[in-house]
Design an enzyme around this catalytic site. Sequence first.
Site, PDB file in Angstrom:
ATOM      1  N   LYS A   1      -5.908   4.459   8.428  1.00  0.00           N
ATOM      2  CA  LYS A   1      -4.825   5.243   7.825  1.00  0.00           C
ATOM      3  C   LYS A   1      -5.152   6.735   7.818  1.00  0.00           C
ATOM      4  O   LYS A   1      -4.270   7.572   8.033  1.00  0.00           O
ATOM      5  CB  LYS A   1      -4.544   4.736   6.410  1.00  0.00           C
TER       6      LYS A   1
ATOM      7  N   SER B   1       0.783  -1.234   0.000  1.00  0.00           N
ATOM      8  CA  SER B   1       0.000   0.000   0.000  1.00  0.00           C
ATOM      9  C   SER B   1       0.815   1.283   0.000  1.00  0.00           C
ATOM     10  O   SER B   1       0.253   2.377  -0.128  1.00  0.00           O
ATOM     11  CB  SER B   1      -0.956   0.013   1.198  1.00  0.00           C
TER      12      SER B   1
END
EC number: 3.4.21.53
Length: 364
Positions: free
Chosen positions: A302, A257
């Site tokens: 996140k 990611s």
Amino acid sequence: MPRRTATMLASTLMLIALLCAGVFIPVPYSEMSPGPTVNTLGDHDGEPVLQITGHKTYDASGHLNMTTVRVTSAEYKMNLVEAVYGWLSHDTSVVQHETLYPDGKTEEEATQENAEEFSQSQESAKVAALKALDIPVKSWVVVSTVVKGSPSQGRLHAGDVIKAVDGTTVKEPTDVSELVTKHKPGEDVDFTIVPAKEQAAAEKERRTPTKTEKITVTTETSDDEGEARAIVGISAGTDHTFPFDIDIKLADVGGPSAGLMFALGLYDKLTPGDLTGGKFVAGTGTIDDTGKVGPIGGIGMKTIGAHDKGAQYFLTPADNCATAAEDTPDGLTLVKVDTIDDALGALKDISSGKTDDLPECTKG
């Protein structure tokens, strides 16, 4: 004993029993929480995250932070009380255990897989950044993995460069499977390869490989859920040679990611000026060799981690936008990106202060 006292005692004992059950009864869940965020333009553990030698680089201010998620281990047994607390907490996310560790995957297996994905994401980030800068990158098809016990074991090896299959030149990894499956199970397939050791030596000496070999592998019948077909037991991928050295120094991080933020950090260091204009930008997203940005897991954790670190803008994969927009931290602008070009365009607007036209994420 008075009835009221007896009732209260019974209720208290029942509550204690329920609490004890909640503590000792395991539930099939795991927990995710915000992990560290690291500025790809800065240092980590005393050394630059992005190290480039053999090409001119430029100082860059501001932040282009990659974000991470912490998860409980595969062996961790969550109890009911912890699960309820996690569901009620804003900065944790409780998910099915199999979401993080499918098919009974062990901690060691998950770590190894994450390490491989992280390594691949670094390579793709380098390719995407250099292509965006019109810097040529040499690419070729390689054997990525060899299945244990398959016909290819001992004949083909990870890192072998596949030049041709049955004399037909291979240009993309998908070419390999297409050419193999033209055969019937039990038939032979001829691979023209550059052995991994020869390729590694050529790269080190910055020369063209001179040694090729012809390897014959007998196909077998696939045993997966798809249509029966001929296979040889390998997966093909892409490897690259870069015109100068790029090293990404970031330990204890796994998964794919961070690809987008690595690519943007490299682009910034290889071009004069600042992509961010000194702003604090964080983000996430996988990236492939063409610059396409893909979705990731744990988007809510996140965005929280980025916000808590001080981010003003968060570059969000298009396929994660609707979920992220459901609970956006105050003061954080979610910017929708689908490609590296989208991200570069958004950063140009952020840097210049023209943020009214940013493609912000909206609820689905």
